[in-house]
Motif scaffolding. Structure first.
Motif, PDB file in Angstrom:
ATOM      1  N   PHE A 103       0.967  -1.097  -0.022  1.00 41.72           N
ATOM      2  CA  PHE A 103       0.082   0.072   0.009  1.00 41.72           C
ATOM      3  C   PHE A 103       0.759   1.160  -0.006  1.00 41.72           C
ATOM      4  N   GLU A 104       1.755   1.309   0.602  1.00 38.40           N
ATOM      5  CA  GLU A 104       2.809   2.476   0.917  1.00 38.40           C
ATOM      6  C   GLU A 104       3.341   2.835  -0.392  1.00 38.40           C
ATOM      7  N   GLN A 105       3.917   1.589  -1.218  1.00 37.14           N
ATOM      8  CA  GLN A 105       4.413   1.734  -2.414  1.00 37.14           C
ATOM      9  C   GLN A 105       3.455   2.323  -3.395  1.00 37.14           C
ATOM     10  N   ALA A 106       2.224   1.471  -3.179  1.00 36.16           N
ATOM     11  CA  ALA A 106       1.099   2.066  -4.207  1.00 36.16           C
ATOM     12  C   ALA A 106       0.963   3.529  -4.154  1.00 36.16           C
ATOM     13  N   GLN A 107       0.940   4.073  -2.815  1.00 34.88           N
ATOM     14  CA  GLN A 107       0.603   5.502  -2.465  1.00 34.88           C
ATOM     15  C   GLN A 107       1.666   6.447  -3.243  1.00 34.88           C
ATOM     16  N   ASP A 108       2.934   5.900  -3.071  1.00 36.02           N
ATOM     17  CA  ASP A 108       4.039   6.736  -3.883  1.00 36.02           C
ATOM     18  C   ASP A 108       3.993   6.519  -5.105  1.00 36.02           C
ATOM     19  N   LEU A 109       3.649   5.450  -5.879  1.00 36.48           N
ATOM     20  CA  LEU A 109       3.458   5.464  -7.346  1.00 36.48           C
ATOM     21  C   LEU A 109       2.163   6.160  -7.742  1.00 36.48           C
ATOM     22  N   HIS A 110       1.195   6.247  -6.934  1.00 35.25           N
ATOM     23  CA  HIS A 110       0.024   6.888  -7.573  1.00 35.25           C
ATOM     24  C   HIS A 110       0.402   8.652  -7.347  1.00 35.25           C
ATOM     25  N   GLU A 111       1.168   8.780  -6.441  1.00 33.08           N
ATOM     26  CA  GLU A 111       1.570  10.269  -6.449  1.00 33.08           C
ATOM     27  C   GLU A 111       2.455  10.766  -7.440  1.00 33.08           C
ATOM     28  N   HIS A 146     -13.227   2.305  -3.310  1.00 33.88           N
ATOM     29  CA  HIS A 146     -13.932   3.585  -3.347  1.00 33.88           C
ATOM     30  C   HIS A 146     -13.172   4.661  -4.499  1.00 33.88           C
ATOM     31  N   GLU A 147     -11.959   4.768  -4.163  1.00 29.01           N
ATOM     32  CA  GLU A 147     -11.278   5.729  -5.452  1.00 29.01           C
ATOM     33  C   GLU A 147     -11.145   4.982  -6.605  1.00 29.01           C
ATOM     34  N   LYS A 148     -11.229   3.551  -6.499  1.00 29.17           N
ATOM     35  CA  LYS A 148     -11.278   2.369  -7.908  1.00 29.17           C
ATOM     36  C   LYS A 148      -9.834   2.770  -8.616  1.00 29.17           C
ATOM     37  N   LEU A 149      -8.733   2.800  -7.643  1.00 28.36           N
ATOM     38  CA  LEU A 149      -7.500   2.752  -8.106  1.00 28.36           C
ATOM     39  C   LEU A 149      -6.470   1.479  -8.003  1.00 28.36           C
ATOM     40  N   ARG A 150      -5.617   1.341  -8.819  1.00 29.03           N
ATOM     41  CA  ARG A 150      -4.754   0.198  -8.661  1.00 29.03           C
ATOM     42  C   ARG A 150      -3.297   0.667  -9.133  1.00 29.03           C
ATOM     43  N   VAL A 151      -2.140  -0.336  -8.936  1.00 29.38           N
ATOM     44  CA  VAL A 151      -0.829  -0.040  -9.148  1.00 29.38           C
ATOM     45  C   VAL A 151      -0.343  -1.568  -9.401  1.00 29.38           C
ATOM     46  N   ASN A 154       4.145  -3.647 -13.058  1.00 30.60           N
ATOM     47  CA  ASN A 154       4.612  -3.123 -14.523  1.00 30.60           C
ATOM     48  C   ASN A 154       4.891  -1.787 -14.356  1.00 30.60           C
ATOM     49  N   ALA A 155       4.230  -1.027 -13.366  1.00 31.68           N
ATOM     50  CA  ALA A 155       4.735   0.398 -13.367  1.00 31.68           C
ATOM     51  C   ALA A 155       5.922   0.534 -12.816  1.00 31.68           C
ATOM     52  N   LEU A 156       6.781  -0.370 -12.275  1.00 30.04           N
ATOM     53  CA  LEU A 156       8.059  -0.126 -11.835  1.00 30.04           C
ATOM     54  C   LEU A 156       9.104  -0.529 -12.924  1.00 30.04           C
ATOM     55  N   THR A 157      10.194  -0.062 -13.186  1.00 35.39           N
ATOM     56  CA  THR A 157      11.047  -0.342 -14.276  1.00 35.39           C
ATOM     57  C   THR A 157      11.713  -1.644 -13.562  1.00 35.39           C
ATOM     58  N   SER A 158      12.447  -2.463 -14.562  1.00 34.78           N
ATOM     59  CA  SER A 158      13.337  -3.551 -14.220  1.00 34.78           C
ATOM     60  C   SER A 158      14.371  -3.413 -13.134  1.00 34.78           C
ATOM     61  N   GLU A 159      14.986  -2.456 -13.255  1.00 33.68           N
ATOM     62  CA  GLU A 159      15.706  -1.839 -12.156  1.00 33.68           C
ATOM     63  C   GLU A 159      14.978  -1.801 -10.734  1.00 33.68           C
ATOM     64  N   GLU A 160      14.039  -1.043 -10.755  1.00 31.48           N
ATOM     65  CA  GLU A 160      13.369  -0.539  -9.487  1.00 31.48           C
ATOM     66  C   GLU A 160      12.785  -2.165  -8.714  1.00 31.48           C
ATOM     67  N   LEU A 161      12.063  -2.998  -9.770  1.00 31.13           N
ATOM     68  CA  LEU A 161      11.595  -4.182  -9.423  1.00 31.13           C
ATOM     69  C   LEU A 161      12.759  -5.214  -8.802  1.00 31.13           C
ATOM     70  N   VAL A 162      13.764  -5.110  -9.255  1.00 31.69           N
ATOM     71  CA  VAL A 162      15.019  -6.087  -8.857  1.00 31.69           C
ATOM     72  C   VAL A 162      15.567  -5.335  -7.777  1.00 31.69           C
ATOM     73  N   ALA A 163      15.606  -4.056  -7.457  1.00 29.85           N
ATOM     74  CA  ALA A 163      16.132  -3.237  -6.165  1.00 29.85           C
ATOM     75  C   ALA A 163      15.140  -3.545  -4.980  1.00 29.85           C
ATOM     76  N   LEU A 164      13.612  -3.471  -5.202  1.00 31.07           N
ATOM     77  CA  LEU A 164      12.737  -3.829  -4.299  1.00 31.07           C
ATOM     78  C   LEU A 164      12.819  -5.237  -3.785  1.00 31.07           C
ATOM     79  N   VAL A 165      12.928  -6.271  -4.742  1.00 26.02           N
ATOM     80  CA  VAL A 165      13.121  -7.680  -4.148  1.00 26.02           C
ATOM     81  C   VAL A 165      14.444  -8.264  -3.521  1.00 26.02           C
ATOM     82  N   GLU A 166      15.574  -7.382  -4.161  1.00 24.12           N
ATOM     83  CA  GLU A 166      16.880  -7.705  -3.640  1.00 24.12           C
ATOM     84  C   GLU A 166      16.747  -7.144  -2.057  1.00 24.12           C
ATOM     85  N   ASP A 167      16.428  -5.872  -1.804  1.00 24.51           N
ATOM     86  CA  ASP A 167      16.328  -5.183  -0.383  1.00 24.51           C
ATOM     87  C   ASP A 167      15.461  -6.175   0.325  1.00 24.51           C
TER      88      ASP A 167
END
Length: 183
Positions: A103-111, A146-151, A154-167
């Protein structure tokens, strides 16, 4: 020396989507972190739940990580990786670490403008009840139903996704990071 799944993996990374294997192979994720990787095309299947239950039964220290979209389906998928239901009853306590999209990541990506309209066919109230049953907070329910949002992942780049998983996996075992300077 013990061998077999219980003594081979430090964790399991479950992804709700197929198609990331070439990325994981390119960064040697399995070898570097001593993990098993599993994926489906949507909801978890009973066979996967049985496998996780058996592996955790053999090794209670085994860690289970989920990588799903932050949408109505993704939060349900993350829930059913470890929750008993009509289709399967777990014998062991499966602790799951949701590493993305949280959820925290989704909020940041929504912003950052990377959310999109959610897609579901049931009414808002029914979806809110379903999300509450799978453990979503009121704020998560508001975002999704209610806001009907989703993230999506695939909104993350490959580098961002790898960094997220590695962390998330960085404290598994004491294996060296591939390519890191050795002592």
């Amino acid at each position: 020396m013990d061998v077999g799944p219980a003594d081979r993996f430090h964790g399991i990374l479950f992804t709700e989507k197929e198609g990331f294997n070439s990325l994981w192979n390119a960064v040697h994720l399995q070898e570097r972190f001593d993990i098993a990787i599993a994926s489906t095309k949507g909801m978890t299947v009973t066979a996967f739940r049985e496998l996780v239950d058996e592996l955790v039964g053999q090794n209670p220290e085994l860690r289970v990580f989920t990588l799903t979209d932050f949408d109505t389906t993704g939060v349900q998928i993350a829930h059913w990786v470890s929750a008993s239901g009509d289709r399967y009853t777990f014998e062991n306590n499966i602790e799951v670490e949701r590493i993305g999209v949280t959820f925290e990541q989704a909020q940041d990506l929504h912003e950052a403008g990377l959310s999109e309209p959610g897609k579901f066919t049931v009414d808002e109230g029914r979806m809110a009840m379903t999300l509450g049953r799978v453990g979503c907070s009121p704020a998560e329910i508001n975002f999704l139903a209610h806001e009907k949002l989703r993230v999506e992942l695939n909104a993350l780049t490959s580098e961002e996704l790898v960094a997220l998983v590695e962390d998330a996996l960085s404290d598994l075992g004491n294996l060296p990071i591939y390519g890191a300077a050795q002592d």
